[in-house]
Structure formats: structure tokens, C-alpha cells
Design a protein around this motif. Structure first.
Motif, PDB file in Angstrom:
ATOM      1  N   THR A  90       1.401  -3.112   0.712  1.00  0.00           N
ATOM      2  CA  THR A  90       0.952  -1.523   0.386  1.00  0.00           C
ATOM      3  C   THR A  90       1.834  -1.153  -0.704  1.00  0.00           C
ATOM      4  O   THR A  90       3.224  -1.168  -0.606  1.00  0.00           O
ATOM      5  CB  THR A  90       1.526  -0.838   1.700  1.00  0.00           C
ATOM      6  OG1 THR A  90       0.691  -1.462   2.753  1.00  0.00           O
ATOM      7  CG2 THR A  90       0.979   0.624   1.832  1.00  0.00           C
ATOM      8  N   SER A  91       1.496  -0.325  -1.403  1.00  0.00           N
ATOM      9  CA  SER A  91       2.106   0.250  -2.731  1.00  0.00           C
ATOM     10  C   SER A  91       1.816   1.888  -2.927  1.00  0.00           C
ATOM     11  O   SER A  91       0.697   2.175  -2.873  1.00  0.00           O
ATOM     12  CB  SER A  91       2.087  -0.794  -3.927  1.00  0.00           C
ATOM     13  OG  SER A  91       0.604  -0.527  -4.229  1.00  0.00           O
ATOM     14  N   PHE A  92       2.966   2.133  -3.419  1.00  0.00           N
ATOM     15  CA  PHE A  92       2.914   3.787  -3.740  1.00  0.00           C
ATOM     16  C   PHE A  92       3.914   4.260  -4.232  1.00  0.00           C
ATOM     17  O   PHE A  92       5.075   3.627  -4.644  1.00  0.00           O
ATOM     18  CB  PHE A  92       2.524   4.478  -2.350  1.00  0.00           C
ATOM     19  CG  PHE A  92       3.752   4.388  -1.338  1.00  0.00           C
ATOM     20  CD1 PHE A  92       5.126   5.329  -1.579  1.00  0.00           C
ATOM     21  CD2 PHE A  92       3.871   3.528  -0.482  1.00  0.00           C
ATOM     22  CE1 PHE A  92       6.056   4.923  -0.587  1.00  0.00           C
ATOM     23  CE2 PHE A  92       4.974   3.092   0.595  1.00  0.00           C
ATOM     24  CZ  PHE A  92       5.852   4.077   0.341  1.00  0.00           C
ATOM     25  N   ASP A  93       3.653   5.358  -5.054  1.00  0.00           N
ATOM     26  CA  ASP A  93       5.077   6.023  -5.609  1.00  0.00           C
ATOM     27  C   ASP A  93       5.290   7.369  -5.324  1.00  0.00           C
ATOM     28  O   ASP A  93       4.573   8.081  -4.700  1.00  0.00           O
ATOM     29  CB  ASP A  93       4.534   6.351  -7.159  1.00  0.00           C
ATOM     30  CG  ASP A  93       4.238   5.169  -7.955  1.00  0.00           C
ATOM     31  OD1 ASP A  93       5.391   4.463  -8.286  1.00  0.00           O
ATOM     32  OD2 ASP A  93       2.994   4.868  -8.213  1.00  0.00           O
ATOM     33  N   ALA A  94       6.946   7.310  -4.656  1.00  0.00           N
ATOM     34  CA  ALA A  94       7.302   8.213  -4.280  1.00  0.00           C
ATOM     35  C   ALA A  94       8.768   8.766  -4.047  1.00  0.00           C
ATOM     36  O   ALA A  94       9.680   7.722  -4.403  1.00  0.00           O
ATOM     37  CB  ALA A  94       6.986   8.553  -2.605  1.00  0.00           C
ATOM     38  N   GLU A  95       9.272   9.585  -3.751  1.00  0.00           N
ATOM     39  CA  GLU A  95      10.901  10.106  -3.677  1.00  0.00           C
ATOM     40  C   GLU A  95      10.982   9.772  -2.209  1.00  0.00           C
ATOM     41  O   GLU A  95      10.890  11.191  -1.422  1.00  0.00           O
ATOM     42  CB  GLU A  95      11.195  11.350  -4.537  1.00  0.00           C
ATOM     43  CG  GLU A  95      12.594  11.586  -4.180  1.00  0.00           C
ATOM     44  CD  GLU A  95      13.064  12.814  -4.649  1.00  0.00           C
ATOM     45  OE1 GLU A  95      14.313  13.271  -4.370  1.00  0.00           O
ATOM     46  OE2 GLU A  95      12.378  13.566  -5.352  1.00  0.00           O
ATOM     47  N   VAL A  96      11.325   8.809  -1.689  1.00  0.00           N
ATOM     48  CA  VAL A  96      11.242   8.446  -0.111  1.00  0.00           C
ATOM     49  C   VAL A  96      12.731   9.135   0.164  1.00  0.00           C
ATOM     50  O   VAL A  96      13.746   8.544  -0.516  1.00  0.00           O
ATOM     51  CB  VAL A  96      11.192   7.348   0.208  1.00  0.00           C
ATOM     52  CG1 VAL A  96      11.217   7.044   1.615  1.00  0.00           C
ATOM     53  CG2 VAL A  96       9.717   6.686  -0.233  1.00  0.00           C
ATOM     54  N   LEU A  97      12.770   9.781   1.048  1.00  0.00           N
ATOM     55  CA  LEU A  97      13.924  10.245   1.964  1.00  0.00           C
ATOM     56  C   LEU A  97      14.321   9.519   3.085  1.00  0.00           C
ATOM     57  O   LEU A  97      15.726   9.368   3.487  1.00  0.00           O
ATOM     58  CB  LEU A  97      13.850  11.965   2.041  1.00  0.00           C
ATOM     59  CG  LEU A  97      13.682  12.460   0.652  1.00  0.00           C
ATOM     60  CD1 LEU A  97      13.337  14.276   1.199  1.00  0.00           C
ATOM     61  CD2 LEU A  97      14.726  12.506  -0.158  1.00  0.00           C
ATOM     62  N   GLU A  98      13.541   9.312   3.982  1.00  0.00           N
ATOM     63  CA  GLU A  98      13.839   8.574   5.111  1.00  0.00           C
ATOM     64  C   GLU A  98      12.708   7.702   5.562  1.00  0.00           C
ATOM     65  O   GLU A  98      11.222   7.801   4.880  1.00  0.00           O
ATOM     66  CB  GLU A  98      13.717   9.687   6.394  1.00  0.00           C
ATOM     67  CG  GLU A  98      15.032  10.514   6.180  1.00  0.00           C
ATOM     68  CD  GLU A  98      14.858  11.733   7.529  1.00  0.00           C
ATOM     69  OE1 GLU A  98      14.119  11.353   8.243  1.00  0.00           O
ATOM     70  OE2 GLU A  98      15.474  12.727   7.202  1.00  0.00           O
TER      71      GLU A  98
END
Length: 929
Positions: free
Chosen positions: A824-832
Motif C-alpha cells: 500500500t502506498s500513499f502520500d500524506a502528513e501522517v500524525l498517528e
């Protein structure tokens, strides 16, 4: 007047100069030596000199005769052949019957390690079960087999315990058999796996480990040695060596040790690891979750990337564990391997990493490494394991494990790489601390200074510079040749034979070295003076590099110390010969012929073994390090390094026969190189059935675009287009080329290895429509992906949005019945997130999450919170998953209603012998959650 002979001349100078001044004042008292130089020059030109020393003249003529170079070169070749025999020697295999021999003294079975027993296990795992990939039915079949074998051994051991204790001899006390305990661990988890400069998030579900402990009871259980091997395989291989061989070795060790008297001090824990090829999931699961993890104090990891030759100790991080390796019967390992592996140059990794990183363990990493042409291919089967290899690995592991369990205090071991260790021709093993190494290097350095002080060594700035430039020329000359002929020669023409680069590039390396010596040859000095200066320059260069490596605390500095030491000893030997010959205080002015044999004997023999190891590792490795790697330049440079280190005294020896002859030798070597380079390019093809070209094949169904594509990629810069033409003819479709910038997303299913793959792509839709038995399908324009049942899906649950903090939360559910290894691949600003590991970045980041699960694992779950601009700022996620069919069993999942088409089956059936396919089918889908 009678002519003035050399003894009279010397006597005259001795009247005017104090005793010893001519020996130690070489640069300060040039006149006597200048006179001697003129005399030697005259002799070299063939002028008659009536020096009254006819014996010396005869000796000079004999040692400089045409037989002299042949004798010395023959000696070097003999050392090379002897090194080859020593390096590749393997023990005689032990049969099953010999493994059950009775001890005549006690009447009890004196169990021995049996190669035949191991081969039976390896044959069943690799040939009968086959591709044991995590999540497949073969994975489950392997677990059942191992549990059955271990249970049978446990029951046998229990019956032996009921019969009473053993005795080791008449009058000796009874000894009990060890306790035999087993566990089956099935666990979920996650970890970060940074590899090949990429960050990979790993999740695993239902990962299975099988564990055995042999101990003497509660006291032994407080500390244990872990022996680890993995029973799973990678996508393209039945894995006889990697890693069924170590699995067989561990089972054989359990058979033997469970019927011997109990171990005395520490227990042994055997981990049959269920997921290494899925990026070390099972070892992570054990060392972070299993109840035994706190008792484990050290680890012995058993691996393989080859199918022949001796196993090697290539990673070690503890002085006490390295010292324990002294007790193996066939030691093979050097700190140089440890230093090289630590650089990351070798694109490989083992479970050892997990035990060190998460368990803070010390230990040893041992692997079979020769003939890695078959590594991770369909050729890694039992029949290709060299005879004697299982015996070598097994006897070493048995001796090591027994010694550690009986003799070593495991508590308080500290991790360190500052340990020097090396084997001596596979017969003995030497290890000592870096502090001891530095002290010994001081002594060797002082010895070198003494040789200079007494006049045994006479270096000049020019001679030191010539040695350094000779080293540079040895590396650069073959590299420049490859560059100059790159449009003429076939890339990797040497690939199918490890020694072929030595034959092709070796002459050019020597030509480069000798060309530098030719340039630095002093015409005003005698040949003997040139020899002595060059030999002295070799001593100074290796002494200085030894000192620098010691300051940097590089364990491999022992190798440089060896050259400095033996060159100093050779110079001292030469000095003593000169004193005996002249019986004067003049000192040394040439090199005695026998000195070269002294200087070359041990160091050339030892270095030849190391060069064999280097070539065995590097040449096959070039077949899997990527299509952009300059492999011809790499191999040419490695060859040059080996040629220089093989016998540095050759630099001095090249001056022995004069500048004119040396020039002819250089021209001859260049000509030999060019002939061999062209012949190898025209005659040798890089690949054959036992040295194959690795090709990755992926039949990908894109559920979003409706495309059905066949991707073909290779792993080296060697010839590939010819095979693509064959595939185009096979499917009647032209292939499109995609470079690495596009292929990185095409091959996400094998990330991070995808960064090395560029693809030729064939649209399989026309082929399927043409060959289907379903007329409606053949005449329809409907995307073929509509016929795929139960494709992997992602859905979002528990979705919420916090407008104040701009945080969107959701639970991602993945379902993938009959599919494995989702990415699984994605772009994001992950916080938790719910994974039990740190988030690698607090900014927007490209995440790749790989998941592996045991047999019949149909899904996974991930809770996530990320920065979003609004409730509709959804995650765009790309999901790939592999079909469970197709791994070596000629099975392929067909499209519903399409009939027996078999795209992959046809490709595999038409495969040329020189191609090794790693093939699988996958689906790709994009989701917005």
C-alpha cells in the motif's frame, strides 16, 4: 700497472672511512657507492671487469638467466594453485549409517553429524514442497513437515530419557539427557525496514515460528544461545541453500544433541523462522514478542547466498563470540568481510539485523556464499549443493554451539567491531583485540624503521611514489581499457566464469603496474639498486597505510600489517645475505634472488585465498545489482586490486632484467590483454544454464485502468533485447520500453527492489482475446479486469474530521482473499497510526507499507490520522497484491470465463535455458478513502 680490482678498491675506501659509515651513511657517503654503481653498470652492459670475484660473477649471471623469471613465476603459480586447493577444500560427507556409529569404549551411540541426513531434509523441502513463500499452501505444508519431524525427535528423546542416564565410560558418573521443549508462535506485528536507501513500513499477520529448546534444566534456561534459520523462500526459488540447508543442519543438530549428555551451562534455542524473505518479519516477531527472548544472550544466524564452497563468518560483533569460533574444525572468516559488509556495498541483509537492533544481541552471522549464480533462482535445488558443503556447515555449527553451551559465560557480553580475526588456511583461527593489533602494528612499524636505519631498506621518495602510482595503475589500466573498448566488447562476457576476469584484465593490470616502474627506473643506478629501492618503497607504503588504518581502528589493518612485516623480514634476510657475501661494512646495494621467494611465500598464499573469496562474491553479484551498475568497470577494478595485492614484490622484480626487457614485457602484456578481451567478447556469451540471466516477470491486471500488462525486467546491464524479441514473437505483440522512472511504480509489488528495474511492457489483452474459448469475450471491448473475482479491496471505517486541528481519522480495512504480499502506498502528513513504530516524518511523506501474512490470511487493519484541508481531503491509495498461484507449480489463475489461456504458463514453458525467471501475477487498484 696491474688493474685495480673491487676488493682493493673497497680496501682503499675502508682506510679513509670509519667502520660502518658506508652501511648507514648511504646518502651521506655517495662516492664509494657511486664507484660501485659504475662498476655494476659496466657489468650490466657486458664490459669485462677484472674484480677478482669470479664466484659473484657466476652467481649474477645464473640468477639473471632466462630460467630465473620462469622459476619465480612458476613459484607464484604454484602458490596460486595451492591456495585454490586449500581454499575450496571441503570435508568428506558422513552417511546416515556413519552418523549412528557405536563408541567401542562405552557401547553407546557416538552420534556424528551426517550430511546424508541433511540432504534428505533439503531434498524434501526444495524438490518436493518447492517454493515455500509466506502465505502460500507450501508455507503451511512446510510448517506441518517441520512440526512432524521435531515431534518425532522429541518422542525419541523422551524414550531415551526413560531408559535412564548415559555413562561416558567405566567408572564415570551418569549423565542425563537434555530437556526437550517446543513452542509454536503465531503473532502479528510491525516494524520499520530501511533497505537500499528506502524506508519501508512492514506489517505482518499470523507469522509463524517453530521453536525448540534443549537445556539441562532451570539453571541453563537463564541464558541461551539462539540458532536461527528461515524455512520460507523468496519468489523465484525453491531455496535448497537459502535456507533449507541451514534448516536441515539445525534439525540434525537437534537429533544429535537431544541424545547426548545435557549441555553444561547454557541452553540452546533453535528458531525455525517463518518469514525472512518477507523482510525479516518472523525474526522480529520472535525477538520482540516471544517469552524466551529475555533469556537469549547470543545468536548464531545461518544463511546462504551460494551453493558451494565453505561457509564463511561474515558478520560478528562480540569478542567473546569471535573467540568461541576458534573451536570450529574448519574456520573460514576474516575481519575484512565484516568491514566490507558494514559499508553496505553488498546489497543484502539477514535476520542478524533484527536480533541486534531489537534484542541488543551479540553473535555471529555465517553463510554459504560461493556460486551465488543460483541464489534466488529456480536452480537452487538439492542436487546443486556441492558435496561436503552440508558437512562443513554442520560440523562447524555443532562445534560452535556445543562450546558456547558448555564453556562460555554469556552474561555481560559487549557489542564491538574492534576485533581482529582471520583464519589461517581453514586450519586455525586467530582473534585479538584492536588494542593488541595496534601494539603489534607499532612493533612492525619499528621493525621497518630499523631496516631503514641499518641500511637494509633504502627507500627514496621516487620509489615510494612509484609503488603508490603502480597501485593506481593496476586499478585504472583495465578500467580505461573497458572504457576505450566499450562499444566493441560484449558487456559481462566474463560473467559465466569467476576466474575469467583475472585472465582478461590481469595482464592489463600488470602492464599498468610495470609501466609505472619502467618510468621510474633509474638508468644511472644499477638494476640491483632499482630493485632494492622498489622493494623498500613497497615496505614504506604498506607500513604507512597500516598506520593510517590502525589510527582509524579498522580491523582489516592486520592485512596491511602482514605485507609490511614480510617485506621487512625479506629486506633483513637480504641484508644478512649481503653481509655474508661481501664480509664488509658496505651494506646492501642489490636484492638477492632468493629474497623474492621469502617476500612472496606466505603473503601471496594468504592473499590468493582472499582474492578467491572476493572474486567468488563480486562476479556473481554483478548479475543482480541493477541495470545501471557499471559492472564491467567494477570487475576490472576488483581484478586490478587483486593483481596488485597478489605479489607486490613483482614491482621490484620487474627491474631485475633491465629497462629494455621490461618495456617488451609491458607491450606483450597489453597485447595479451587485447587479444583475450576481444576473444572473450566474441566467443563467450555471458550466460548459460548454470549462470543464468535473472529476469523478473509480472502479469499485472490494473483494476483501475482495465489494462492487462506483462512486465519484463532484468537485473544487470548484460544483453537482454534478444530475449524480448523472443517474447514479442511468442505473444505476437510489440513491447514498449519504460525506464526506471516509470518502472518504480510498475513494480511496487517488490518495493524497494523496484528501484533497480526497468521494463519492457507487453499488452496481453490482444493475446487473451485471440486465444480465449469464449467467443463473447473475444469480440467484446469490455476490460478483462471485469472478469477478476475477489480482487483485493480497501474500505474506510470510523471516518472523522477535526476542523480545528485539521486532522482526518479513519480505519483502513484491507481484504485480499487468495492474495498475498500486499503493498500500500500513499502520500500524506501522517500524525498517528496503530502500527507500533515511530512515524518516520512529520511532514508530507511517501509511505510504502508492505504486509505479509500466513496461510489463509485474508486481510489487515490500520488506524490512521493525517493532516487534511477538509473532510473531503481523502487519501489516494494505491494497492498491489500477488496471486497465490504460479510459484513454481505451473498453475495460473485464469480470468473468469476465459478458458485455459495461461499467459504466464506459456512464457515459462518457452523460457530459454540461460534465463532464470522470477514470475508472479498481481492486481493493482487505486482507492480514495
Amino acid at each position: 700497472m696491474a688493474s685495480l680490482g673491487r676488493p682493493a678498491l673497497i680496501q682503499r675506501h675502508l682506510h679513509t672511512v670509519k667502520d660502518g659509515s658506508l652501511e648507514t651513511g648511504y646518502l651521506h657517503n655517495p662516492d664509494p657507492l657511486a664507484t660501485l654503481t659504475r662498476l655494476d653498470d659496466a657489468k650490466a652492459r657486458g664490459h669485462h671487469m677484472s674484480d677478482g670475484d669470479s664466484t659473484s660473477q657466476v652467481r649474477s649471471r645464473s640468477t639473471r638467466s632466462t630460467h630465473a623469471p620462469l622459476l619465480y613465476l612458476g613459484f607464484l603459480v604454484s602458490l596460486l594453485l595451492l591456495a585454490h586447493r586449500i581454499h575450496y577444500a571441503l570435508p568428506t560427507p558422513v552417511s546416515s549409517e556413519e552418523g549412528l556409529m557405536l563408541d567401542p569404549a562405552t557401547g553407546h551411540q557416538q552420534l556424528r553429524f551426517s550430511e546424508e541426513n541433511v540432504r534428505k531434509i533439503v531434498r524434501h523441502l526444495s524438490d518436493d514442497i518447492g517454493y515455500r513463500i509466506v502465505g502460500t499452501a507450501q508455507d503451511q505444508e512446510t510448517q506441518d513437515y517441520l512440526i512432524h519431524e521435531i515431534t518425532a525427535m522429541k518422542e525419541h528423546a523422551q524414550r531415551q530419557r526413560l531408559r535412564g542416564p548415559l555413562t561416558t565410560g567405566v567408572g564415570e558418573s551418569a549423565l542425563s539427557l537434555p530437556q526437550f521443549e517446543t513452542w509454536i508462535q503465531v503473532a502479528d506485528g510491525s516494524h520499520q525496514f530501511d533497505f537500499m536507501s528506502k524506508v519501508v513500513m512492514k506489517m505482518y499477520t499470523n507469522m509463524t515460528n517453530i521453536i525448540v529448546r534443549l537445556s539441562c534444566g532451570p539453571e541453563c534456561d537463564k541464558s541461551a544461545i539462539l540458532l536461527n534459520a528461515h524455512y520460507d523462500t523468496t519468489l523465484g526459488s525453491p531455496g535448497a541453500a537459502d535456507d533449507a540447508l541451514p534448516i536441515g543442519v539445525m534439525l540434525e543438530l537437534i537429533r544429535i544433541l537431544s541424545q547426548r549428555p545435557a549441555l553444561k551451562q547454557n541452553s540452546l534455542v533453535f528458531l525455525f523462522n517463518g518469514g525472512e524473505e518477507s523482510l525479516q518479519d518472523a525474526s522480529h516477531s520472535f525477538i520482540t514478542n516471544h517469552e524466551l527472548r529475555y533469556s537469549i544472550k547470543a545468536v548464531i544466524n545461518l544463511e546462504a547466498c551460494g551453493t558451494s564452497g565453505p561457509e564463511v563468518l561474515f558478520q560478528a560483533n562480540s569478542r567473546r563470540m569471535i573467540d568461541a569460533y576458534r573451536n570450529v574444525p574448519y574456520p573460514h572468516g576474516t575481519a575484512m568481510g565484516n568491514d566490507i559488509f558494514a559499508t553496505g556495498i553488498i546489497l543484502s541483509d539477514t535476520d542478524f539485523r533484527q536480533f541486534v537492533e531489537y534484542g541488543n544481541l551479540t553473535g555471529l552471522d555465517m553463510a554459504v556464499y560461493k556460486n551465488s549464480y543460483l541464489y534466488h533462482t529456480h536452480l537452487d535445488v538439492e542436487r546443486n549443493l556441492e558435496r561436503g558443503l552440508p558437512q562443513h556447515l554442520g560440523e562447524n555449527t555443532l562445534a560452535l554451539a556445543t562450546y558456547l553451551a558448555d564453556e562460555v559465560e554469556l552474561n555481560g557480553m559487549e557489542r564491538t567491531s574492534a576485533v581482529v580475526y582471520f583464519d589461517i588456511f581453514g586450519k586455525a583461527f586467530v582473534s585479538y583485540s584492536m588494542e593488541t593489533a595496534i601494539r603489534s602494528h607499532w612493533i612492525i612499524g619499528m621493525l621497518a624503521m630499523v631496516t631503514i636505519a641499518v641500511g637494509a631498506s633504502r627507500p627514496t621518495l621516487g620509489s615510494v611514489l612509484s609503488v603508490m602510482l603502480s597501485f593506481a595503475a593496476a586499478l585504472s589500466a583495465p578500467i580505461l581499457s573497458v572504457y576505450g573498448f566499450r562499444h566493441v566488447i560484449t558487456p559481462m562476457s566474463w560473467f559465466s566464469c569467476e576466474w575469467l576476469p583475472l585472465a582478461i584484465y590481469g595482464p592489463m593490470s600488470f602492464a599498468g603496474m610495470f609501466a609505472v616502474q619502467w618510468l621510474f627506473h633509474d638508468r644511472k643506478a644499477t638494476r640491483g639498486a632499482n630493485e632494492l629501492r622498489a622493494l623498500s618503497g613497497i615496505q614504506v607504503v604498506f607500513t604507512i597505510t597500516m598506520a593510517l588504518a590502525s589510527i582509524a581502528r579498522v580491523a582489516s589493518s592486520y592485512f596491511l600489517a602482514m605485507y609490511s612485516l614480510f617485506t621487512s623480514l625479506a629486506l633483513l634476510y637480504n641484508y644478512s645475505r649481503a653481509r655474508l657475501r661481501h664480509r664488509t661494512a658496505i651494506g646492501v646495494r642489490d636484492v638477492n634472488y632468493s629474497v623474492y621467494f621469502v617476500a612472496s611465500s606466505l603473503q601471496t598464499l594468504y592473499t590468493s585465498c582472499q582474492v578467491f573469496s572476493l572474486v567468488d562474491m563480486i562476479v556473481p553479484l554483478t548479475g543482480r545489482i541493477g541495470i545501471t551498475a557499471p559492472v564491467d568497470f567494477i570487475v576490472a577494478g576488483v581484478t586490478g586490486f587483486g593483481m596488485f595485492m597478489f605479489a607486490p614484490p613483482l614491482l621490484a622484480y620487474s627491474h631485475r632484467f633491465g629497462r629494455a626487457l621490461l618495456k617488451r614485457v609491458i607491450i606483450g602484456l597489453v597485447a595479451m590483454h587485447l587479444v583475450l578481451l576481444l576473444i572473450s567478447s566474441w566467443v563467450f556469451y555471458p550466460y548459460d544454464d548454470l549462470h543464468p540471466k535473472r529476469v523478473f516477470v509480472q502479469h499485472q491486471r490494473n483494476m483501475t485502468s482495465g489494462e492487462s500488462l506483462l512486465f519484463l525486467a532484468h537485473c544487470d546491464p548484460g544483453p537482454f533485447r534478444d530475449y524480448i524479441v523472443e517474447v514479442e514473437e511468442l505473444f505476437g505483440t510489440q513491447a514498449d520500453f519504460r525506464d526506471i522512472s516509470h518502472s518504480a511504480s510498475d513494480w511496487k509489488s517488490v518495493y524497494p527492489f523496484s528501484q533497480f528495474l526497468e521494463s519492457y511492457v507487453i499488452d496481453t489483452t490482444p493475446y487473451i482475446r485471440k486465444h480465449t474459448t469464449n467467443r463473447t469475450l473475444s469480440e467484446s471491448d469490455m476490460p478483462l479486469t471485469k472478469l477478476i473475482d475477489d480482487a483485493p479491496r480497501l474500505v474506510a471505517e470510523n471516518v472523522s474530521y477535526d476542523p480545528v486541528q485539521q486532522i482526518r481519522r479513519l480505519t483502513i480495512l484491507c481484504t485480499h482473499p487468495n492474495y498475498i504480499w500486499t503493498v500500500t502506498s500513499f502520500d500524506a502528513e501522517v500524525l498517528e497510526w496503530s502500527m507500533k513504530l515511530d512515524i518516520p516524518s512529520r511532514e508530507r511523506f511517501h509511505y510504502v507499507i508492505r504486509h505479509a501474512g500466513g496461510f489463509r490470511t485474508d486481510g489487515w487493519k490500520l488506524e490512521l490520522a493525517y493532516r487534511a484541508s477538509g473532510p473531503e481531503d481523502r487519501l489516494r491509495i494505491e494497492l498491489t497484491a500477488m496471486e497465490t498461484e504460479g510459484f513454481g507449480r505451473d498453475v495460473e489463475r485464469e480470468l473468469r470465463g476465459s478458458g485455459e489461456i495461461g499467459v504466464m504458463r506459456r512464457l515459462v514453458k518457452a523460457k530459454p535455458d540461460y534465463i532464470a525467471l522470477t514470475y508472479f501475477s498481481s492486481v493493482l487498484t487505486s482507492f480514495e478513502l
